[in-house]
Enzyme design. Structure first.
Site, short mmCIF file in Angstrom:
data_model
loop_
_atom_site.label_atom_id
_atom_site.label_comp_id
_atom_site.label_asym_id
_atom_site.label_seq_id
_atom_site.Cartn_x
_atom_site.Cartn_y
_atom_site.Cartn_z
CG ASP A 238 46.74 -22.36 -5.48
OD1 ASP A 238 47.31 -21.63 -4.71
OD2 ASP A 238 46.90 -22.76 -6.32
CG ASP B 292 51.84 -24.23 -9.16
OD1 ASP B 292 52.11 -23.24 -7.18
OD2 ASP B 292 50.77 -24.46 -8.83
CG ASP C 34 47.61 -27.05 -8.07
OD1 ASP C 34 47.03 -25.98 -7.15
OD2 ASP C 34 48.91 -27.34 -8.77
P1 ATP Z 1 54.45 -27.72 -5.64
O1 ATP Z 1 53.66 -26.25 -4.90
O2 ATP Z 1 55.79 -27.90 -6.06
O3 ATP Z 1 53.19 -27.75 -6.70
P2 ATP Z 1 53.33 -28.85 -4.24
O4 ATP Z 1 51.82 -27.89 -4.23
O5 ATP Z 1 52.46 -30.33 -4.50
O6 ATP Z 1 53.74 -28.26 -4.58
P3 ATP Z 1 51.59 -29.53 -1.65
O7 ATP Z 1 51.51 -30.82 -2.45
O8 ATP Z 1 51.28 -29.21 -0.84
O9 ATP Z 1 52.91 -28.95 -2.88
O10 ATP Z 1 52.38 -30.84 -0.84
C1 ATP Z 1 53.48 -30.13 0.53
C2 ATP Z 1 54.05 -30.69 1.16
O11 ATP Z 1 52.87 -32.04 1.77
C3 ATP Z 1 54.92 -31.86 0.74
O12 ATP Z 1 56.30 -31.65 0.49
C4 ATP Z 1 55.08 -33.44 1.52
O13 ATP Z 1 55.57 -33.53 2.36
C5 ATP Z 1 54.10 -33.74 1.80
N1 ATP Z 1 52.45 -33.94 0.51
C6 ATP Z 1 52.34 -34.22 -0.70
N2 ATP Z 1 51.43 -34.96 -0.97
C7 ATP Z 1 50.55 -35.51 0.52
C8 ATP Z 1 49.51 -36.65 0.46
N3 ATP Z 1 49.16 -37.60 -0.52
N4 ATP Z 1 49.64 -36.80 1.54
C9 ATP Z 1 50.59 -36.68 2.61
N5 ATP Z 1 51.26 -35.09 2.49
C10 ATP Z 1 51.65 -34.85 1.03
#
Ligand code: ATP
Length: 909
Positions: free
Chosen positions: A643, A335, A639
């Protein structure tokens, strides 16, 4: 005020209403006070199950007798007794007991080490205490505590649910029902069975979706899980595929050896005129000589030490076989957020329909200013900013707090960055939340990538705030806010702005809003999916971890490919990947693109693409499957709840210790205590070292066995007296060889562990090279030992003394060969090679003392039939024994020269 709940009431909680439940437990929906909780904790005890019952110590001790070799030895002991060889009888018996004792103690140590490591993964619970949310160790929960649940959690105690939002729980472990069950809060019939108690959540079950709160009704052994815990024997077994393979190998070896011994026995008795009792002892000697008694214990210890070393480097191994697999990993899928990057998010850009603002400031410190074209802006002149700030603040479940002069986020870092931004815009979180209270929420989930909240103002007018991934939010918008007014949406403008932010490596979020019904206080997904008005875009940076960049480089040197799988936008992902040295800086693919591909196409894609963006958990699963179909050994991080399948499927599932859900940890082989990619690289390094050390132990031990067996066979074939007796062989195998080999378990990593390609997964442990080395060294040992024995006899030395010489020669061969064995192929003729492992030096010291006792101590002379020898003879022994050191170093030099030449010629080809 003293607490009134004196004994935990035994009630059918599901048959009571929420109010009655709380009343019965003397609690309230705001939970207990700290004082009450402390009192209850003292009264009811901690919320944990007693450790699973283990077999009694005596029983575990006797387990070590269940082994072909021991049966052979016991039979031999009986016959020696019948033949009247009382000393041999006593020695064999003592050796059997000592062997079991060593096995028992070492196994206990290894188990304890693993146990203490698994304790490092304690579970926390979020509770109301003293009227505010606290995170506490689940062990401290008491009846009456009000607990928050969310998807991914493991239910920490038995709860009567008080409120739920789409709560689904996997109760398979209790009920055997494999589908998650939807929960409710309404009272149900008392007669309902566990599987039908929809208003309860049971300890140990897993939340697969939604949120909820519940009041603790039972803890520890009083829970449903406690009731059936005797049925659950989830004890870590100390076995791995390698150990199993070696166990099978040992069994076949034992049978072969027993047959060989029987043949030798018949041959010696019939063709060579030995007496029956002499031949019997020789046959027993052959059996004990050829079987590497100490090997399994040494492998177990090497594994356990590896697991401990990994724990020191922040990786907790949940399943022992992972240690071996780690050494063979060829691809790591990681990730991005928090693993490759620091997850210290800061909003640096805000884009409205008319302007692009920059925000200054560092980390979560809410000091900083907004500027436009380099000039600080007057917030009053830009009312659109206030609305953006408010949306970001209210559509948000996180907070930023100051602790010891440091600013920290409580909750999601992305949301923390938005709170900080809002504060820089002059908004006060407490005040805003009070003025625009929240009525409902659609929580953020990685699959749908947005979050929405419903609020109303003092006049009761309802409105929605929405934030999420910009393409997603854009789909839901038909209008945009410009200078306080709603206008038609200029999609092209926003897409262009979004790409500009993403190209800077920023995570981009869009915020939107719309008015809502004044009466309805509930929000459904359909209601936000259209008609929203776009307020603006926010650009958040999350710098890469410098140590992760270094680790990616190390992995590349080690022949391991790193792939980034992220939920972020493809442009953001590509920008960060480039900063980190992942992929070729060009190719990146979005998750949606994978959906249309068949297995064949996917296999081709994973061969050359390293960056996967906007990926959902199901994409991770497909990627792992495609990689494995290509023959890769894959480590995959994760996480979230969803997953879990990908973690289970990958060869090494890696869960996050800090931000990971309990569900993901349960599915993983390994948990990173610090969520850091660098720790995976360290674990791979340790995994490779463990495998090397096991190889080294095998390479070290087997030649001794080979030599001893050959010595006996040759002696019988030639019709000569045995140069070493069975009890002397037992001494060498069980005492000196084990003592020396143990030192190899502590061998540090070789300098090239992370600069050579991964071990081929199918590579047999006893491959061509090992077999060659074992035969080569066995031969040196036989010639040296037998040669010196014959020479001494020819000089007229008596048999006791000549045997003492033979045993000492063999043992000193081992001593010198132990130093050779520190490196498989590299030369040990340097400071580090000769003195670099103090355990080796200690082991040699101890063995020298053993040999002096063996040779000179009266009782040992009686037991082992040894006799004192003079200094000159010692000189000869050392000289002969030293030859193995020289010969093996020579062989290594030839190997190195040859393999260098062959790589050169393949390079040229
Ligand atoms: P990675 O896979 O690199 O760890 P991540 O799992 O944190 O990233 P996500 O959390 O799925 O990625 O976030 C994907 C998208 O969703 C982000 O690019 C953002 O635009 C949006 N996003 C992330 N967190 C929030 C939130 N708390 N509320 C609304 N939108 C969000």
């Amino acid at each position: 005020m003293s607490d009134s709940l004196q004994t935990p009431p035994k009630t059918s909680w599901h048959g009571l209403s929420e109010e009655e439940t709380l009343k019965n437990l003397d609690s309230r929906s705001e939970g207990l006070s700290e004082a009450q909780a402390a009192e209850r904790l003292a009264r009811f005890g901690p919320n944990r199950l007693p450790p699973p019952k283990r077999a009694s110590a005596l029983r575990r001790f006797f387990e070590h007798f269940r082994n072909v070799l021991i049966y052979v030895l016991l039979a031999a002991a009986v016959v020696t007794a019948l033949l009247g060889h009382w000393i041999d009888f006593a020695v064999i018996l003592a050796v059997v007991v000592v062997n079991a004792l060593i096995g028992f103690v070492q196994e206990g140590k290894a188990e304890k080490a693993l146990e203490s490591i698994s304790k490092m993964l304690s579970v926390d619970a979020m509770v109301w205490r003293d009227g505010s949310r606290r995170q506490i160790p689940a062990e401290e929960l008491v009846p009456g505590d009000v607990v928050f649940l969310q998807s991914g959690d493991k239910v920490p105690a038995d709860l009567r649910l008080l409120s739920i939002k789409d709560l689904h729980v996997d109760e398979a472990m209790l009920t055997g029902e494999s589908l998650p069950v939807g929960k409710a809060t309404a009272q149900i019939a008392e007669t309902a069975t566990v599987g039908d108690r929809f208003n309860m959540a049971f300890s140990g079950t897993m939340i697969t979706a939604g949120q909820g709160t519940g009041v603790v009704v039972a803890t520890g052994q009083a829970t449903e899980l406690g009731r059936i815990s005797e049925m659950l024997t989830d004890v870590q077994t100390l076995t791995t595929p390698l150990l199993r393979k070696i166990g099978e190998f040992a069994k076949i070896l034992s049978i072969g050896i027993i047959l060989l011994a029987a043949g030798t026995f018949a041959f010696g008795f019939l063709a060579r005129d030995y007496s029956l009792s002499e031949m019997f002892l020789a046959a027993v000697g052959l059996v004990v000589a050829a079987i590497p008694e100490g090997l399994p214990a040494i492998i177990t210890i090497t594994l356990a030490i590896g697991v401990q070393r990994m724990a020191q480097r922040k990786s907790i191994i949940r399943r022992l076989p992972a240690v071996e697999t780690l050494g063979a990993v060829t691809v790591i899928c990681s990730d991005k957020t928090g693993t490759l990057t620091r997850s210290e998010m800061t909003t640096q850009a805000v884009v409205t329909a008319t302007n692009q603002f920059e925000i200054s400031g560092v980390g979560y410190d809410p000091h900083g200013v907004l500027s436009l074209g380099g000039e600080e802006v007057n917030l009053n002149e830009h009312p659109s900013l206030e609305e953006i700030g408010r949306a970001a603040l209210l559509c948000n479940d996180s907070a930023v707090i100051q602790k010891d002069a440091q600013w920290l986020v409580e909750g999601d870092p992305t949301e923390g960055a938005l709170v900080v931004m809002a504060r820089k815009m002059g908004l006060d979180p407490a005040l805003e939340n009070k003025r625009w209270p929240r009525d409902d929420v659609i929580p953020f989930e990685s699959q749908h990538r947005f979050m929405a909240t419903l609020h109303h103002d003092h006049a009761g007018h309802g409105f929605i705030y929405l934030k999420g991934a910009p393409e997603r939010v854009l789909q839901m918008c038909t209008r945009q806010r410009s200078k306080g007014e709603d206008m038609p949406l200029n999609r092209a403008y926003w897409l262009e702005q979004m790409e500009a932010l993403a190209a800077r490596g920023m995570r981009v979020l869009a915020v939107a809003s719309r008015p809502f019904s004044d009466e309805v206080r509930q929000l459904k997904v359909d209601e936000v999916s259209t008609g929203m008005s776009l307020l603006g875009l926010l650009g958040i940076i999350d710098p890469p971890r410098p140590e992760a960049i270094e680790a990616v480089r190390q992995c590349r040197n080690a022949g391991i490919r790193v792939k980034m799988i992220t939920g972020d936008h493809i442009i953001t992902a590509a920008a960060i990947a480039q900063q980190m040295g992942i992929g070729d800086g060009k190719r990146a693919i979005a998750g949606a693109e994978l959906e249309g591909m068949d297995a064949e196409a996917l296999r081709a894609v994973v061969r050359d693409v390293d960056v996967f963006a906007r990926a959902a958990p199901e994409h991770k699963l497909r990627l792992v499957e495609a990689l494995q179909a290509n023959g890769e050994v894959t480590a995959m991080t994760g996480d979230g709840v969803n997953d879990a399948p990908a973690l289970k499927r990958s060869n090494v599932g890696v869960a996050m210790g800090i931000k990971g859900t309990e569900v993901s940890k349960e599915a993983a082989e390994m948990v990173l205590l610090d969520d850091n990619f660098a720790s995976i690289a360290h674990a791979v390094e340790e995994g490779r070292t463990v495998y090397d050390n096991i190889k080294k132990a095998i390479l070290f031990i087997l030649p001794t066995n080979g030599a001893e067996a050959l010595i006996i066979l040759v002696a019988i074939a030639l019709g000569r007296t045995l140069p070493i007796t069975p009890v002397q062989i037992l001494w060498i195998n069980m005492i000196t060889a084990v003592t020396l080999a143990l030192a190899l378990a502590f061998e540090p990593a070789e300098s090239n562990v992370m600069s050579r390609p991964p071990r081929p997964p199918q590579e047999p442990i006893l491959g061509g090279f090992l077999l060659w080395r074992i035969s080569y060294v066995s031969l040196i040992l036989v010639i040296g030992t037998f040669g010196l024995f014959l020479w001494e006899r020819a000089q007229g030395m008596d048999i006791e003394r000549a045997r003492t010489v033979a045993v000492n020669t063999l043992v000193f061969f081992e001593v010198f060969y132990l130093i050779n064995s520190r490196y498989l192929h590299d030369s040990v003729v340097n400071r580090e090679g000769l003195f670099g492992n103090r355990y080796v030096l200690w082991a040699i010291g101890v063995v020298i003392v053993f040999q002096l006792l063996f040779t000179y101590a009266g009782p040992m002379q009686v037991l082992f039939g040894t006799a004192a020898i003079d200094l000159f003879t010692w000189g000869l022994i050392i000289l002969v024994a030293f030859s193995v050191f020289v010969l093996v170093e020579l062989e290594k030099a030839l190997y190195r020269a040859f393999s260098k030449k062959s790589t050169k010629s393949t390079d040229a080809a």
